[in-house]
Design a protein around this motif. Structure first.
Motif, PDB file in Angstrom:
ATOM      1  N   UNK A 176      58.737 122.349 -48.588  1.00 32.68           N
ATOM      2  CA  UNK A 176      58.273 123.073 -47.405  1.00 32.68           C
ATOM      3  C   UNK A 176      56.749 123.115 -47.416  1.00 32.68           C
ATOM      4  N   UNK A 177      56.143 123.012 -46.231  1.00 35.96           N
ATOM      5  CA  UNK A 177      54.681 123.081 -46.107  1.00 35.96           C
ATOM      6  C   UNK A 177      54.322 123.918 -44.885  1.00 35.96           C
ATOM      7  N   UNK A 178      53.267 124.709 -45.033  1.00 32.60           N
ATOM      8  CA  UNK A 178      52.730 125.472 -43.902  1.00 32.60           C
ATOM      9  C   UNK A 178      51.704 124.590 -43.179  1.00 32.60           C
ATOM     10  N   UNK A 179      51.300 124.975 -41.970  1.00 29.43           N
ATOM     11  CA  UNK A 179      50.393 124.137 -41.178  1.00 29.43           C
ATOM     12  C   UNK A 179      49.091 123.775 -41.886  1.00 29.43           C
ATOM     13  N   UNK A 180      48.678 122.554 -41.628  1.00 27.07           N
ATOM     14  CA  UNK A 180      47.453 121.997 -42.180  1.00 27.07           C
ATOM     15  C   UNK A 180      47.499 120.487 -42.059  1.00 27.07           C
ATOM     16  N   UNK A 181      46.424 119.846 -42.452  1.00 30.66           N
ATOM     17  CA  UNK A 181      46.315 118.397 -42.327  1.00 30.66           C
ATOM     18  C   UNK A 181      45.795 117.823 -43.640  1.00 30.66           C
ATOM     19  N   UNK A 188      67.141 129.877 -55.695  1.00 29.00           N
ATOM     20  CA  UNK A 188      66.230 129.963 -56.835  1.00 29.00           C
ATOM     21  C   UNK A 188      64.777 129.833 -56.358  1.00 29.00           C
ATOM     22  N   UNK A 189      63.868 130.324 -57.178  1.00 24.99           N
ATOM     23  CA  UNK A 189      62.443 130.318 -56.815  1.00 24.99           C
ATOM     24  C   UNK A 189      61.881 128.897 -56.811  1.00 24.99           C
ATOM     25  N   UNK A 190      61.073 128.579 -55.809  1.00 23.22           N
ATOM     26  CA  UNK A 190      60.457 127.250 -55.760  1.00 23.22           C
ATOM     27  C   UNK A 190      59.219 127.198 -56.641  1.00 23.22           C
ATOM     28  N   UNK A 191      58.776 125.989 -56.928  1.00 16.82           N
ATOM     29  CA  UNK A 191      57.433 125.856 -57.510  1.00 16.82           C
ATOM     30  C   UNK A 191      56.485 125.828 -56.314  1.00 16.82           C
ATOM     31  N   UNK A 192      55.339 126.477 -56.460  1.00 17.96           N
ATOM     32  CA  UNK A 192      54.395 126.586 -55.350  1.00 17.96           C
ATOM     33  C   UNK A 192      53.109 125.858 -55.699  1.00 17.96           C
ATOM     34  N   UNK A 193      52.526 125.199 -54.703  1.00 17.88           N
ATOM     35  CA  UNK A 193      51.294 124.441 -54.913  1.00 17.88           C
ATOM     36  C   UNK A 193      50.578 124.275 -53.576  1.00 17.88           C
ATOM     37  N   UNK A 238      52.502 124.653 -50.309  1.00 17.48           N
ATOM     38  CA  UNK A 238      53.726 123.887 -50.496  1.00 17.48           C
ATOM     39  C   UNK A 238      54.688 124.657 -51.383  1.00 17.48           C
ATOM     40  N   UNK A 239      55.972 124.522 -51.064  1.00 18.09           N
ATOM     41  CA  UNK A 239      57.048 125.030 -51.922  1.00 18.09           C
ATOM     42  C   UNK A 239      57.992 123.867 -52.186  1.00 18.09           C
ATOM     43  N   UNK A 240      58.376 123.712 -53.436  1.00 20.02           N
ATOM     44  CA  UNK A 240      59.286 122.630 -53.814  1.00 20.02           C
ATOM     45  C   UNK A 240      60.464 123.203 -54.585  1.00 20.02           C
ATOM     46  N   UNK A 241      61.660 122.910 -54.098  1.00 19.22           N
ATOM     47  CA  UNK A 241      62.893 123.268 -54.784  1.00 19.22           C
ATOM     48  C   UNK A 241      63.475 121.964 -55.328  1.00 19.22           C
TER      49      UNK A 241
END
Length: 145
Positions: free
Chosen positions: A79-84, A41-46, A60-63
């Motif tokens: 899930x998170x892509x690179x960053x600080x 299913x599709x995650x919420x993205x933020x 960020x993606x949250x399932x």
């Protein structure tokens, strides 16, 4: 024919006992939750709050997969892509199990700790530090607030 008449009855077990057993199994199943590590299913993205962003452009993606006790307990995959970013737990307790990727956590006033696939950790209420995603990370989370 009623539903009760269709229930299989184990030798020595009454139809009523069989019905109670089936109801108990259903109740138990509702108390067991398998976390899908690759949800379809599709995650919420933020993204991070602007005041918490230190560097990069993480997404960020949250399932979200389960919630309990009026939303005070939550679990799923994140899930998170690179960053600080600055990580502030407040009154929240969070357990994490890393499925893939690499992160570096640096508690305020502490030394950096690297976590990668297969590692687990807990951030307790009051935790403050820096969360650095080195390689896109996916984790199972459980939060309690």
């Amino acid at each position: 024919m009623s539903l009760v008449e269709l229930d299989p009855v184990t030798p020595g077990m009454s139809v009523l006992d069989s019905h109670r057993s089936r109801n108990q199994q259903r109740k138990s199943m509702s108390l067991l939750k398998t976390i899908d590590t690759d949800p379809s299913f599709a995650p919420s993205e933020s993204g991070p709050l602007p005041e918490r962003l230190i560097s990069g452009d993480p997404t960020y993606k949250t399932w979200a997969q389960d919630t309990a006790r009026e939303g005070t307990i939550n679990t799923g995959v994140w899930e998170a892509t690179p960053g600080e970013t600055r990580s502030i737990k407040g009154e929240t307790f969070e357990f994490c199990h890393i499925l893939s990727g690499v992160i570096e956590l640096t508690p305020e006033g502490g030394e950096p700790v690297i976590y990668k696939a297969g590692d687990s950790f807990v951030m307790k209420p009051g935790y403050v530090g820096v969360w650095k995603t080195i390689e896109t990370v996916r984790k199972i989370y459980l939060t309690v607030s």
